[in-house]
Scaffold this motif. Structure first.
Motif, PDB file in Angstrom:
ATOM      1  N   VAL A 210       0.837  -1.207   0.000  1.00 29.70           N
ATOM      2  CA  VAL A 210       0.000   0.000   0.000  1.00 29.70           C
ATOM      3  C   VAL A 210       0.867   1.250   0.000  1.00 29.70           C
ATOM      4  N   ILE A 211       1.955   1.239   0.803  1.00 30.81           N
ATOM      5  CA  ILE A 211       2.853   2.397   0.844  1.00 30.81           C
ATOM      6  C   ILE A 211       3.515   2.620  -0.509  1.00 30.81           C
ATOM      7  N   SER A 212       3.954   1.551  -1.139  1.00 33.87           N
ATOM      8  CA  SER A 212       4.588   1.687  -2.456  1.00 33.87           C
ATOM      9  C   SER A 212       3.586   2.149  -3.500  1.00 33.87           C
ATOM     10  N   MET A 213       2.306   1.768  -3.333  1.00 41.15           N
ATOM     11  CA  MET A 213       1.275   2.179  -4.283  1.00 41.15           C
ATOM     12  C   MET A 213       1.036   3.680  -4.229  1.00 41.15           C
ATOM     13  N   THR A 214       1.163   4.288  -3.035  1.00 41.63           N
ATOM     14  CA  THR A 214       0.907   5.724  -2.911  1.00 41.63           C
ATOM     15  C   THR A 214       1.941   6.559  -3.655  1.00 41.63           C
ATOM     16  N   GLU A 215       3.101   5.964  -3.979  1.00 46.21           N
ATOM     17  CA  GLU A 215       4.133   6.692  -4.705  1.00 46.21           C
ATOM     18  C   GLU A 215       3.924   6.653  -6.211  1.00 46.21           C
ATOM     19  N   MET A 216       2.927   5.896  -6.686  1.00 44.70           N
ATOM     20  CA  MET A 216       2.664   5.779  -8.121  1.00 44.70           C
ATOM     21  C   MET A 216       1.737   6.891  -8.590  1.00 44.70           C
ATOM     22  N   GLU A 217       1.672   7.050  -9.890  1.00 51.34           N
ATOM     23  CA  GLU A 217       0.743   8.019 -10.469  1.00 51.34           C
ATOM     24  C   GLU A 217      -0.687   7.556 -10.223  1.00 51.34           C
ATOM     25  N   PRO A 218      -1.629   8.488 -10.007  1.00 52.49           N
ATOM     26  CA  PRO A 218      -3.006   8.094  -9.682  1.00 52.49           C
ATOM     27  C   PRO A 218      -3.630   7.136 -10.684  1.00 52.49           C
ATOM     28  N   GLU A 219      -3.366   7.340 -11.974  1.00 47.67           N
ATOM     29  CA  GLU A 219      -3.998   6.484 -12.972  1.00 47.67           C
ATOM     30  C   GLU A 219      -3.401   5.077 -13.008  1.00 47.67           C
ATOM     31  N   ASP A 220      -2.233   4.903 -12.388  1.00 47.48           N
ATOM     32  CA  ASP A 220      -1.586   3.589 -12.385  1.00 47.48           C
ATOM     33  C   ASP A 220      -1.816   2.820 -11.088  1.00 47.48           C
ATOM     34  N   ARG A 221      -2.503   3.427 -10.130  1.00 49.15           N
ATOM     35  CA  ARG A 221      -2.669   2.785  -8.832  1.00 49.15           C
ATOM     36  C   ARG A 221      -3.755   1.706  -8.891  1.00 49.15           C
ATOM     37  N   ILE A 222      -3.385   0.514  -8.456  1.00 46.78           N
ATOM     38  CA  ILE A 222      -4.334  -0.586  -8.298  1.00 46.78           C
ATOM     39  C   ILE A 222      -4.127  -1.156  -6.907  1.00 46.78           C
ATOM     40  N   ASP A 223      -5.127  -1.013  -6.068  1.00 46.74           N
ATOM     41  CA  ASP A 223      -5.012  -1.481  -4.689  1.00 46.74           C
ATOM     42  C   ASP A 223      -4.671  -2.973  -4.682  1.00 46.74           C
ATOM     43  N   PRO A 224      -3.558  -3.378  -4.049  1.00 47.32           N
ATOM     44  CA  PRO A 224      -3.179  -4.797  -4.066  1.00 47.32           C
ATOM     45  C   PRO A 224      -4.217  -5.707  -3.422  1.00 47.32           C
ATOM     46  N   MET A 225      -4.882  -5.251  -2.357  1.00 49.56           N
ATOM     47  CA  MET A 225      -5.894  -6.074  -1.719  1.00 49.56           C
ATOM     48  C   MET A 225      -7.165  -6.117  -2.567  1.00 49.56           C
ATOM     49  N   SER A 226      -7.472  -5.003  -3.220  1.00 53.38           N
ATOM     50  CA  SER A 226      -8.651  -4.962  -4.079  1.00 53.38           C
ATOM     51  C   SER A 226      -8.496  -5.894  -5.260  1.00 53.38           C
ATOM     52  N   LYS A 227      -7.288  -6.019  -5.769  1.00 52.63           N
ATOM     53  CA  LYS A 227      -7.040  -6.838  -6.948  1.00 52.63           C
ATOM     54  C   LYS A 227      -7.054  -8.322  -6.620  1.00 52.63           C
ATOM     55  N   ASN A 262     -13.917  -3.856   3.911  1.00 56.52           N
ATOM     56  CA  ASN A 262     -12.955  -4.889   4.294  1.00 56.52           C
ATOM     57  C   ASN A 262     -11.512  -4.489   4.015  1.00 56.52           C
ATOM     58  N   GLU A 263     -11.273  -3.919   2.842  1.00 56.84           N
ATOM     59  CA  GLU A 263      -9.889  -3.574   2.508  1.00 56.84           C
ATOM     60  C   GLU A 263      -9.356  -2.475   3.413  1.00 56.84           C
ATOM     61  N   LYS A 264     -10.222  -1.532   3.820  1.00 58.75           N
ATOM     62  CA  LYS A 264      -9.784  -0.475   4.738  1.00 58.75           C
ATOM     63  C   LYS A 264      -9.503  -1.051   6.123  1.00 58.75           C
ATOM     64  N   ILE A 265     -10.335  -2.004   6.528  1.00 60.10           N
ATOM     65  CA  ILE A 265     -10.130  -2.649   7.829  1.00 60.10           C
ATOM     66  C   ILE A 265      -8.765  -3.311   7.889  1.00 60.10           C
ATOM     67  N   TYR A 266      -8.403  -4.038   6.847  1.00 60.74           N
ATOM     68  CA  TYR A 266      -7.149  -4.796   6.888  1.00 60.74           C
ATOM     69  C   TYR A 266      -5.930  -3.912   6.643  1.00 60.74           C
ATOM     70  N   VAL A 267      -6.103  -2.779   5.996  1.00 61.56           N
ATOM     71  CA  VAL A 267      -5.007  -1.806   5.945  1.00 61.56           C
ATOM     72  C   VAL A 267      -4.697  -1.322   7.354  1.00 61.56           C
ATOM     73  N   PHE A 268      -5.757  -0.938   8.076  1.00 56.95           N
ATOM     74  CA  PHE A 268      -5.566  -0.460   9.450  1.00 56.95           C
ATOM     75  C   PHE A 268      -4.974  -1.554  10.320  1.00 56.95           C
ATOM     76  N   LEU A 269      -5.497  -2.786  10.232  1.00 57.15           N
ATOM     77  CA  LEU A 269      -5.017  -3.870  11.082  1.00 57.15           C
ATOM     78  C   LEU A 269      -3.557  -4.198  10.819  1.00 57.15           C
ATOM     79  N   TRP A 270      -3.113  -4.067   9.584  1.00 57.03           N
ATOM     80  CA  TRP A 270      -1.702  -4.345   9.278  1.00 57.03           C
ATOM     81  C   TRP A 270      -0.804  -3.397  10.067  1.00 57.03           C
ATOM     82  N   PHE A 271      -1.098  -2.111   9.992  1.00 60.21           N
ATOM     83  CA  PHE A 271      -0.275  -1.132  10.704  1.00 60.21           C
ATOM     84  C   PHE A 271      -0.440  -1.275  12.218  1.00 60.21           C
ATOM     85  N   TRP A 272      -1.659  -1.584  12.684  1.00 56.57           N
ATOM     86  CA  TRP A 272      -1.887  -1.733  14.123  1.00 56.57           C
ATOM     87  C   TRP A 272      -1.142  -2.942  14.673  1.00 56.57           C
TER      88      TRP A 272
END
Length: 360
Positions: A210-227, A262-272
């Motif tokens: 997710v952190i590496s995805m935020t460094e990409m251009e908006p049109e190239d971002r594909i959420d890894p958990m969403s995919k 769900n994807e937002k929940i698990y993003v938070f849980l990873w960092f927590w």
């Protein structure tokens, strides 16, 4: 919102007697509240709507929704080139030889989150059953802000008598708490790998992705958990008999609003979980330093009894083993500083024989 999360408000109340520490409470209080709240959230349709909506011709929508929710939906893994050509990754015509990835995790998320909450609460439940209210008994209402002076002196005297007659009998009590701290650390590490197993091996590296995805251009971002794990758009195949008895294969497109949550929940849980694991490891390093260094324990006892003279604190410490020291540290968190000063001074007098020893 209050109706949904009102059931967890009881976990927010503070205990009248402190029998642990802040990092311990992050496990059994903060994490349990977070997990139960998330479990309630994913079952609350008033905030996320229907968990699944399928688009198909010739089949009633409610029938298709129920069928696809029960039997699970699927996506077809695609290459990066195919992903850029499709509006929705994994949704394309299925050809012979294509691999199919079925998605059933979202059906079990609420149950898994609740089960994880129970696992985080278990070390505290174990410690509380081992502790058996000893600290509450020793405090003797000395944590009350207003107490008569004579009553305070009498209760401190009882506490001194207890220590004098039970000196060196608290080691088992302390080591049980240390075992529960180790269980907290083992549990949070195990939870990370348990969720990784539950999500098909995608959780351990999820935060980094997710952190590496935020460094990409908006049109190239594909959420890894969403995919991979929680796609928002999937496929579903419904089979039924046609008029002549031939099996008809009907292709449906399903939208999964629940996976947005769900994807937002698990993003938070990873960092927590990572934060909790780091803090728990630091707590174990601190505990190891306490166990191996008498000077460390001496320094901590002085810090807790700042109002007491240093020579009195040292006199008490010389008589204490690790369990006695642990009891004194817990008492410092629960009773008034002035009462704690009197306790240390009276204990020093008792240990040095400056007053007649009274029976317990």
């Amino acid at each position: 919102m209050f109706d949904v999360f009102g059931s967890v408000k009881g976990l927010l109340k503070l205990d009248s007697v402190n029998i642990d520490n802040n990092i311990f409470r992050l496990h059994y209080k903060a994490t349990v509240i977070i997990l139960i709240s998330f479990s309630l959230l994913v079952t609350s349709r008033q905030y996320i709507g229907d968990p699944i909506d399928c688009i198909v011709e010739g089949i009633p929508s409610n029938v298709m929704d129920t069928y696809c929710w029960i039997t699970s939906t699927f996506t077809i893994p695609t290459s990066k080139i195919q992903e850029t050509d499709n509006f929705h990754p994994g949704v394309r015509p299925q050809y012979e030889g294509d691999q199919v990835k079925y998605h059933q995790y979202y059906q079990w998320v609420c149950f898994v989150l609740f089960f994880q909450a129970l696992l985080f609460y278990f070390p505290y439940h174990l410690w509380k059953s081992w502790e058996t209210g000893k600290m509450k008994m020793l405090v003797l209402d000395l944590n009350c802000p207003i107490i008569a002076e004579e009553t305070k002196k009498e209760r401190i005297k009882l506490l001194v008598n207890y220590f004098a007659s039970n000196l060196h009998n608290h080691n088992f009590y302390a080591f049980r708490f240390f075992v529960c701290e180790i269980l907290n650390f083992i549990n949070v590490i195990g939870q990370i790998y348990f969720v990784d197993f539950f999500l098909g091996g995608e959780f351990v590296t999820y935060g980094r992705d997710v952190i590496s995805m935020t460094e990409m251009e908006p049109e190239d971002r594909i959420d890894p958990m969403s995919k991979v794990v929680f796609p928002k758009v999937t496929k579903c195949t419904f089979r039924k008999f046609g008029p002549s008895g031939t099996i008809e294969r009907i292709d449906g497109l399903c939208i999964l609003p629940l996976n947005v949550v769900n994807e937002k929940i698990y993003v938070f849980l990873w960092f927590w979980f990572i934060l909790l694991a780091v803090l728990s490891s630091l707590a174990l390093i601190y505990r190891l330093a306490v166990l191996s260094g008498s000077r460390t324990r001496m320094f901590l006892l002085r810090a807790q009894a700042q109002l007491a003279p240093c020579n009195e604190v040292e006199s008490v410490f010389r008589k204490c083993q690790i369990g006695d020291w642990f009891i004194l540290v817990l008492l410092s968190k629960n009773i008034d500083p002035l009462a704690y000063k009197e306790l240390i001074c009276d204990l020093a007098c008792r240990f040095e024989g400056r007053e007649e020893i009274q029976p317990a």
